[in-house]
Design a protein around this motif. Structure first.
Motif, short mmCIF file in Angstrom:
data_model
loop_
_atom_site.label_atom_id
_atom_site.label_comp_id
_atom_site.label_asym_id
_atom_site.label_seq_id
_atom_site.Cartn_x
_atom_site.Cartn_y
_atom_site.Cartn_z
N ARG A 138 0.82 -1.21 0.00
CA ARG A 138 0.00 0.00 0.00
C ARG A 138 0.86 1.27 0.00
N THR A 139 2.06 1.19 0.58
CA THR A 139 2.88 2.39 0.75
C THR A 139 3.76 2.67 -0.46
N ALA A 140 4.22 1.63 -1.13
CA ALA A 140 5.10 1.82 -2.28
C ALA A 140 4.37 2.55 -3.41
N ARG A 141 4.95 3.62 -3.88
CA ARG A 141 4.33 4.40 -4.95
C ARG A 141 5.02 4.21 -6.29
N GLN A 168 -14.97 -9.92 12.14
CA GLN A 168 -13.59 -9.52 12.43
C GLN A 168 -12.65 -9.99 11.32
N ALA A 169 -12.80 -11.26 10.92
CA ALA A 169 -11.93 -11.81 9.88
C ALA A 169 -12.20 -11.16 8.53
N ARG A 200 -9.16 -5.58 3.75
CA ARG A 200 -7.98 -4.72 3.67
C ARG A 200 -6.89 -5.32 2.79
N LEU A 201 -7.00 -6.61 2.46
CA LEU A 201 -6.01 -7.24 1.58
C LEU A 201 -6.12 -6.75 0.14
N PHE A 202 -7.31 -6.41 -0.29
CA PHE A 202 -7.50 -6.05 -1.69
C PHE A 202 -6.88 -4.69 -1.99
N ASN A 203 -6.14 -4.61 -3.09
CA ASN A 203 -5.55 -3.32 -3.44
C ASN A 203 -6.60 -2.39 -4.03
N ILE A 212 -17.71 -1.17 2.59
CA ILE A 212 -17.87 -2.61 2.81
C ILE A 212 -17.54 -2.97 4.25
N ILE A 213 -16.53 -2.35 4.82
CA ILE A 213 -16.20 -2.62 6.23
C ILE A 213 -17.37 -2.25 7.13
N ALA A 214 -17.96 -1.08 6.89
CA ALA A 214 -19.11 -0.66 7.70
C ALA A 214 -20.29 -1.61 7.51
N ALA A 215 -20.55 -2.03 6.27
CA ALA A 215 -21.66 -2.94 6.00
C ALA A 215 -21.41 -4.31 6.63
N THR A 216 -20.17 -4.77 6.63
CA THR A 216 -19.84 -6.04 7.28
C THR A 216 -20.14 -5.97 8.77
N ASN A 217 -19.83 -4.86 9.38
CA ASN A 217 -20.11 -4.69 10.81
C ASN A 217 -21.60 -4.68 11.12
N ARG A 218 -22.44 -4.36 10.13
CA ARG A 218 -23.88 -4.29 10.35
C ARG A 218 -24.60 -5.60 10.04
N LEU A 219 -23.91 -6.62 9.53
CA LEU A 219 -24.56 -7.88 9.20
C LEU A 219 -25.19 -8.50 10.44
N ARG A 220 -26.41 -9.01 10.29
CA ARG A 220 -27.13 -9.63 11.40
C ARG A 220 -27.72 -10.96 10.95
N PRO A 221 -27.84 -11.94 11.82
CA PRO A 221 -28.38 -13.25 11.44
C PRO A 221 -29.88 -13.19 11.16
N HIS A 222 -30.32 -14.10 10.27
CA HIS A 222 -31.74 -14.15 9.90
C HIS A 222 -32.29 -15.55 10.15
N SER A 223 -32.69 -16.28 9.09
CA SER A 223 -33.37 -17.56 9.31
C SER A 223 -32.58 -18.72 8.72
#
Length: 588
Positions: free
Chosen positions: A238-241, A418-419, A425-428, A470-481
């Motif tokens: 990520r840092t190398a330009r 969490q995972a 964050r792995l995806f460029n 996507i990170i925010a949406a992942t944190n909002r995932l909730r179980p259903h049926s």
């Protein structure tokens, strides 16, 4: 004595090098008219010390030596160690095929990979008698292939050593704060505390970049990079330009006094290099004066081994010449030549080595070279980090995800969240990623719904990037049926086909802890038939299935991934989902 050189375009049986990557110095001893019978050896040497070996050979052959009563000739081929490692092999050990195989060390560029498969020639004199890479790391990687392993005897001596350093200019070195380590330097650059531009060569082709990457991927120095330590390679990527094919190109992009923000374009401020490269570039006048910074955490040095190959094409007389020349290389003449070229002695001491800047650290000691398995894993991860992907990730949010992870105070869904965030964050920034969830009847009668549409990770979605969305949406995932697995796989597979990109790897990732529970949807045989019918070899889509927990239907997922040319990753213990998910992402 006569000497000639010419471009060396391709290798011999068992050795094919990138076209134009090297030159040959052919060094002869006595005058051709002397009547002395000759024994010719070929040394394939890395670009940095091939000229030194040629100098040593010049001096030795001026003494008109004899080996077993014959006159030695020495042909020295200058070639990148990674190219030799990727193509070195004994056809007999490979089951009779003379075609070179490309290892994980092959260059990333498709054009370079194609060039590395240059056709073999039959001239036995061009087959290497000796391989002299700049690091035995490449020999370890080559040795993962049986046809190469059979050639490489353990215990090859090192002929010279050079530490892996950070190359920079004196003024830029002053911009760094405190103890110099690669992790801290990357943090300082990323946060703006150090206004520097990081450049790097390709770790799949460059020893300095490979060993720097390895150090970053093994921060505790135990020789076993873990999924949690992916942050190091990620920070470098990520840092190398600026990426370049050689340190000479990087050095040419440095100009003294320019800060990262003042010069047009991405002017390079520092880059991984060997100490010898820093001294060579500074002395050449083609770059600003450079200083080496020695990472405090230690980086394995480039140890320059000398392998006399255990090959059927190496005769006893050639082996005798190769061994006699090694004695010269290890002797006073060889040590003097290496010191003059900017190398340390093979024990790491400076010996006769000096620097006009006086910046050499005589006491510096790098860490030991890691094992081949660790090097291979790190290279695979790097490839994954650099390669852009076009992905839909479909996540199981059925009711079973509320179950607790054994031994942990969190649910399976929380462990996945969490995972998953770590994996995102792995995806460029060039990759494209979208998020689906599936259970049952989430969107009318559909078992799935689109949570975040596919976009490039760097795209802005309102005030934030797609990555943060996507990170925010992942944190909002909730179980259903219940679990509507098969209908989701079918729909998501076709959705990836609909957004297929020729310049990216097109992937469907399915994560589930259960089995299909939608009795109104497709059965497994019907799903497999639909996938076979939809499969388009011209536009391949890879399905990666991640099964976690004891209730996951691994057998069904394996059948799905077999049909699509993908792979199923299994984590019976939900606590391991992080490691398994990261493994899937970096081994895609």
């Amino acid at each position: 004595m006569t000497r000639s050189w010419r471009p060396w375009i391709a290798g011999a049986t068992g050795l094919a090098l990138v076209a134009g990557a090297g030159v040959i110095w052919s060094v002869r001893g006595s005058d051709p008219g002397s009547g002395c019978e000759r024994t010719t050896i070929t040394i394939a040497a890395s670009l940095d010390h091939a000229p030194v070996l040629q100098t040593i050979a010049d001096g030795w052959l001026r003494t008109d030596p004899r080996v077993d009563g014959r006159c030695p000739d020495i042909r020295i081929v200058a070639a990148r160690s990674a190219d030799v490692a990727a193509n070195l092999g004994d056809a007999r050990a490979a089951g009779g095929s003379a075609a070179p195989s490309i290892s994980p060390t092959a260059p990333l560029s498709p054009s370079e990979s194609a060039a590395a498969a240059a056709s073999a020639v039959s001239d036995a004199s061009r087959r290497p008698t000796v391989w002299a890479p700049d690091s035995r790391a490449w020999a370890g990687l080559a040795g993962t292939r049986p046809e190469a392993a059979s050639l490489l005897a353990p215990g090859a001596p090192s002929v010279a050593l050079t530490p892996i350093v950070m190359a920079t200019t004196p003024d830029r070195a002053g911009a760094l704060e405190g103890r110099i380590t690669w992790p801290d330097v990357l943090r300082q650059i990323a946060t703006g505390r150090a206004p520097l531009v990081l450049g790097t060569t390709d770790p799949t082709a460059s020893t300095a970049a490979l060993l720097t990457l390895m150090s970053l991927a093994d921060t505790d120095g135990d020789g076993k990079p873990t999924a949690a330590e992916i942050a190091g390679p990620l920070a470098l990527e990520r840092t190398a330009r600026v990426y370049a094919g050689s340190v000479d190109v990087l050095a040419a992009q440095m100009s003294p006094g320019d800060s990262a923000g003042s010069a047009p374009g991405a002017r390079v401020s520092l880059f991984p290099a060997t100490e010898q490269e820093v001294l060579r570039l500074s002395a050449s006048g083609d770059a600003p004066p450079l200083v080496p910074l020695y990472p405090a955490e230690g980086v394995a040095p480039a140890d320059h081994p000398y392998y006399v190959l255990n090959a059927g094409w190496v005769s006893a007389r050639q082996r005798a010449v190769a061994t006699a020349f090694l004695d010269v290389v290890l002797g006073t003449a060889g040590r003097t030549a290496y010191a003059a070229a900017g190398f340390r002695d093979r024990d790491g001491t400076l010996a006769g080595l000096t620097s006009a800047s006086g910046a050499l650290d005589a006491a510096y000691r790098g860490r030991p070279l890691p094992g081949t398995a660790a090097l291979t894993e790190v290279l695979v991860r790097w490839r994954a980090l650099r390669r852009p992907a076009n992905v839909i990730a479909a996540v199981d949010t059925s009711g079973s995800m509320t179950e607790k992870v054994p031994g942990l105070p969190i649910s399976k869904l929380a462990a996945f969240r969490q995972a998953g965030i770590q994996a995102v964050r792995l995806f460029n920034d060039r990759s494209r990623l979208g998020l689906w969830e599936f259970s049952s009847d989430l969107s009318g009668s559909r078992d799935y719904r689109v949570v975040v549409p596919v976009r490039t990770m760097a795209d802005q979605v309102g005030p934030v990037s797609q990555r943060e969305t996507i990170i925010a949406a992942t944190n909002r995932l909730r179980p259903h049926s219940a679990t509507g697995l098969y209908d989701t796989i079918d729909a998501a597979y076709r959705a990836v086909q609909g957004i297929w990109r020729a310049d990216q790897q097109n992937i469907l990732v399915v994560m589930t802890d259960g089995r299909n529970e939608d009795e109104d949807g497709f059965g497994l045989d019907e799903l497999l038939g639909r996938l076979r019918a939809a499969k388009n070899p011209a536009k391949p889509v890879t399905v990666l299935a991640i099964a976690y927990g004891s209730g996951a239907d691994v057998q069904a997922l394996q059948r799905v991934t077999e049909v699509t040319g993908g792979r199923t990753f299994v984590s019976r213990d939900p606590a391991d989902i992080g490691a398994v998910l990261l493994s899937a992402m970096v081994n895609r």
